[in-house]
Scaffold this motif. Structure first.
Motif, short mmCIF file in Angstrom:
data_model
loop_
_atom_site.label_atom_id
_atom_site.label_comp_id
_atom_site.label_asym_id
_atom_site.label_seq_id
_atom_site.Cartn_x
_atom_site.Cartn_y
_atom_site.Cartn_z
N GLN A 120 -51.13 7.40 18.36
CA GLN A 120 -50.12 6.60 19.05
C GLN A 120 -49.01 6.19 18.09
O GLN A 120 -47.82 6.24 18.43
CB GLN A 120 -50.75 5.36 19.69
CG GLN A 120 -49.79 4.56 20.56
CD GLN A 120 -49.27 5.36 21.73
OE1 GLN A 120 -50.05 5.93 22.50
NE2 GLN A 120 -47.95 5.45 21.89
N HIS A 121 -49.39 5.78 16.89
CA HIS A 121 -48.40 5.38 15.88
C HIS A 121 -47.48 6.55 15.53
O HIS A 121 -46.25 6.40 15.48
CB HIS A 121 -49.14 4.88 14.63
CG HIS A 121 -48.23 4.53 13.49
ND1 HIS A 121 -47.42 3.42 13.50
CD2 HIS A 121 -48.01 5.15 12.30
CE1 HIS A 121 -46.73 3.37 12.36
NE2 HIS A 121 -47.07 4.40 11.63
N VAL A 122 -48.07 7.71 15.29
CA VAL A 122 -47.28 8.89 14.97
C VAL A 122 -46.33 9.23 16.12
O VAL A 122 -45.15 9.53 15.90
CB VAL A 122 -48.21 10.09 14.66
CG1 VAL A 122 -47.41 11.39 14.59
CG2 VAL A 122 -48.94 9.86 13.34
N HIS A 123 -46.84 9.19 17.33
CA HIS A 123 -46.01 9.49 18.50
C HIS A 123 -44.82 8.54 18.57
O HIS A 123 -43.66 8.97 18.77
CB HIS A 123 -46.83 9.39 19.78
CG HIS A 123 -46.02 9.54 21.03
ND1 HIS A 123 -45.46 8.46 21.68
CD2 HIS A 123 -45.65 10.64 21.74
CE1 HIS A 123 -44.78 8.88 22.72
NE2 HIS A 123 -44.89 10.20 22.80
N ASP A 124 -45.06 7.24 18.40
CA ASP A 124 -43.99 6.25 18.53
C ASP A 124 -42.92 6.44 17.44
O ASP A 124 -41.72 6.38 17.71
CB ASP A 124 -44.56 4.84 18.45
CG ASP A 124 -45.43 4.50 19.65
OD1 ASP A 124 -45.36 5.22 20.67
OD2 ASP A 124 -46.20 3.52 19.57
N ILE A 125 -43.37 6.65 16.20
CA ILE A 125 -42.44 6.80 15.08
C ILE A 125 -41.61 8.07 15.24
O ILE A 125 -40.37 8.06 15.13
CB ILE A 125 -43.19 6.80 13.74
CG1 ILE A 125 -43.81 5.43 13.45
CG2 ILE A 125 -42.25 7.21 12.59
CD1 ILE A 125 -42.82 4.31 13.24
N LEU A 126 -42.27 9.20 15.49
CA LEU A 126 -41.56 10.47 15.54
C LEU A 126 -40.69 10.59 16.80
O LEU A 126 -39.64 11.22 16.76
CB LEU A 126 -42.55 11.63 15.43
CG LEU A 126 -43.26 11.73 14.08
CD1 LEU A 126 -44.17 12.96 14.04
CD2 LEU A 126 -42.27 11.77 12.92
N GLU A 127 -41.12 9.98 17.89
CA GLU A 127 -40.28 9.97 19.09
C GLU A 127 -38.99 9.20 18.82
O GLU A 127 -37.89 9.63 19.22
CB GLU A 127 -41.03 9.33 20.26
CG GLU A 127 -40.25 9.35 21.57
CD GLU A 127 -41.04 8.74 22.72
OE1 GLU A 127 -41.20 9.41 23.75
OE2 GLU A 127 -41.50 7.58 22.56
N THR A 179 -45.97 18.64 15.47
CA THR A 179 -47.08 19.51 15.87
C THR A 179 -48.15 19.56 14.79
O THR A 179 -49.36 19.47 15.08
CB THR A 179 -46.57 20.93 16.16
OG1 THR A 179 -45.63 20.87 17.24
CG2 THR A 179 -47.71 21.85 16.55
N GLU A 180 -47.72 19.66 13.54
CA GLU A 180 -48.68 19.76 12.43
C GLU A 180 -49.44 18.45 12.24
O GLU A 180 -50.65 18.43 12.03
CB GLU A 180 -47.94 20.14 11.14
CG GLU A 180 -48.83 20.37 9.94
CD GLU A 180 -49.75 21.56 10.10
OE1 GLU A 180 -50.66 21.71 9.26
OE2 GLU A 180 -49.59 22.35 11.06
N ILE A 181 -48.73 17.33 12.32
CA ILE A 181 -49.38 16.02 12.13
C ILE A 181 -50.38 15.76 13.25
O ILE A 181 -51.50 15.28 13.01
CB ILE A 181 -48.33 14.90 12.07
CG1 ILE A 181 -47.50 15.01 10.80
CG2 ILE A 181 -49.00 13.53 12.15
CD1 ILE A 181 -48.27 14.77 9.52
N TYR A 182 -50.02 16.06 14.49
CA TYR A 182 -50.94 15.86 15.60
C TYR A 182 -52.20 16.71 15.40
O TYR A 182 -53.32 16.26 15.67
CB TYR A 182 -50.28 16.23 16.93
CG TYR A 182 -49.17 15.30 17.35
CD1 TYR A 182 -49.24 13.92 17.09
CD2 TYR A 182 -48.03 15.78 18.01
CE1 TYR A 182 -48.22 13.07 17.48
CE2 TYR A 182 -47.02 14.93 18.39
CZ TYR A 182 -47.11 13.57 18.13
OH TYR A 182 -46.10 12.72 18.52
N ARG A 183 -52.03 17.93 14.93
CA ARG A 183 -53.20 18.80 14.71
C ARG A 183 -54.11 18.21 13.64
O ARG A 183 -55.34 18.17 13.81
CB ARG A 183 -52.74 20.20 14.27
CG ARG A 183 -53.88 21.20 14.09
CD ARG A 183 -53.41 22.47 13.42
NE ARG A 183 -52.95 22.24 12.07
CZ ARG A 183 -53.77 22.05 11.03
NH1 ARG A 183 -55.09 22.05 11.20
NH2 ARG A 183 -53.28 21.86 9.83
N ILE A 184 -53.52 17.74 12.56
CA ILE A 184 -54.30 17.17 11.46
C ILE A 184 -55.08 15.95 11.95
O ILE A 184 -56.26 15.78 11.65
CB ILE A 184 -53.38 16.79 10.28
CG1 ILE A 184 -52.87 18.07 9.59
CG2 ILE A 184 -54.12 15.91 9.27
CD1 ILE A 184 -51.76 17.82 8.60
#
Length: 235
Positions: free
Chosen positions: A82-89, A212-217
């Motif tokens: 969720q954090h990654v999604h919010d920051i990258l969005e 895409t890469e961060i979500y996979r990791i």
């Protein structure tokens, strides 16, 4: 009164030193997501008093990099889906305008310096040729050279969070796809040509590749929780 004011003036720079040292350690993922921090041990390690150390941790909490946990101390904020999604969005919405300002306002020398920073930070394939330089801070430099004080104030905190997320990905020791190098080069060619539209399009492609890469990791990781812990805040 004079002594109290003098002590206050000395405490502030020490707190600033602690804040900057910890922030850089967190952004570079030298202090990994989820790491526990004890204020007493940290103050001894930094050679600072407890008060400036606590002040630094509180500033980091306000910036979203740490959180206090009752009876446990402080924790470096975990990297979650969720954090990654919010920051990258948010960065995906901000980056095209930021790159347009850089294309319009930065000097040729600053664009060349940015390219050098990005290349040393994330060399791309083949991985054996170079190791990532986590001290490069390319996104904060990108914000700096946009030469718009309002954008700089708004985007600098976001840039630090973007760097942390992507540094986390780079520390998985996996070379970036060749598509990254292609879009990176396209972005800088457009900047040099002062083509803000093409540069913005290339940056968006780079963000999507990184996302895409961060979500996979994160989905594959057993060490990082994808759901934040339910914790009591320290009093």
């Amino acid at each position: 009164m004079a002594e109290g004011k003098s002590a206050s003036n000395k405490a502030r720079p020490m707190s600033e030193k602690a804040y900057e040292t910890l922030r850089e350690g967190i952004v570079r993922c030298e202090l990994a997501p989820g790491t526990w921090i004890k204020a007493s041990e940290l103050s001894e390690q930094l050679g600072l008093g407890r008060t400036p150390t606590i002040q630094a941790l509180q500033r980091l909490e306000a910036a979203g990099f740490t959180r206090p946990v009752k009876r446990k101390g402080w924790q470096v904020t975990p990297v979650t889906l969720q954090h990654v999604h919010d920051i990258l969005e948010t960065f995906e919405l901000t980056a095209p305008g930021l790159v347009t300002l850089v294309t319009r306002n930065a000097t040729d020398e600053q664009i060349a310096a940015l390219r050098e920073l990005v290349t040393s930070w994330a060399p791309g394939r083949p991985a054996s040729e170079a190791r990532p330089d986590f001290r490069a801070n390319p996104f904060r430099y990108l914000v700096q050279i946009c030469h718009n004080p309002v954008m700089t104030e708004l985007a600098m905190p976001l840039a630090a969070h973007v760097e942390r997320i992507l540094n986390f990905g780079l520390r998985q020791h996996e070379p970036l796809d060749t598509a990254y190098v292609r879009w990176r080069d396209a972005a800088f060619e457009a900047m040099v040509a002062r083509d803000g539209v093409r540069a913005g399009e290339a940056i968006l492609e780079l963000i999507r590749l990184g996302s895409t890469e961060i979500y996979r990791i994160l989905r594959e990781s057993q060490a990082i929780r994808s759901v934040p812990l339910q914790i009591e805040r320290a009093s």
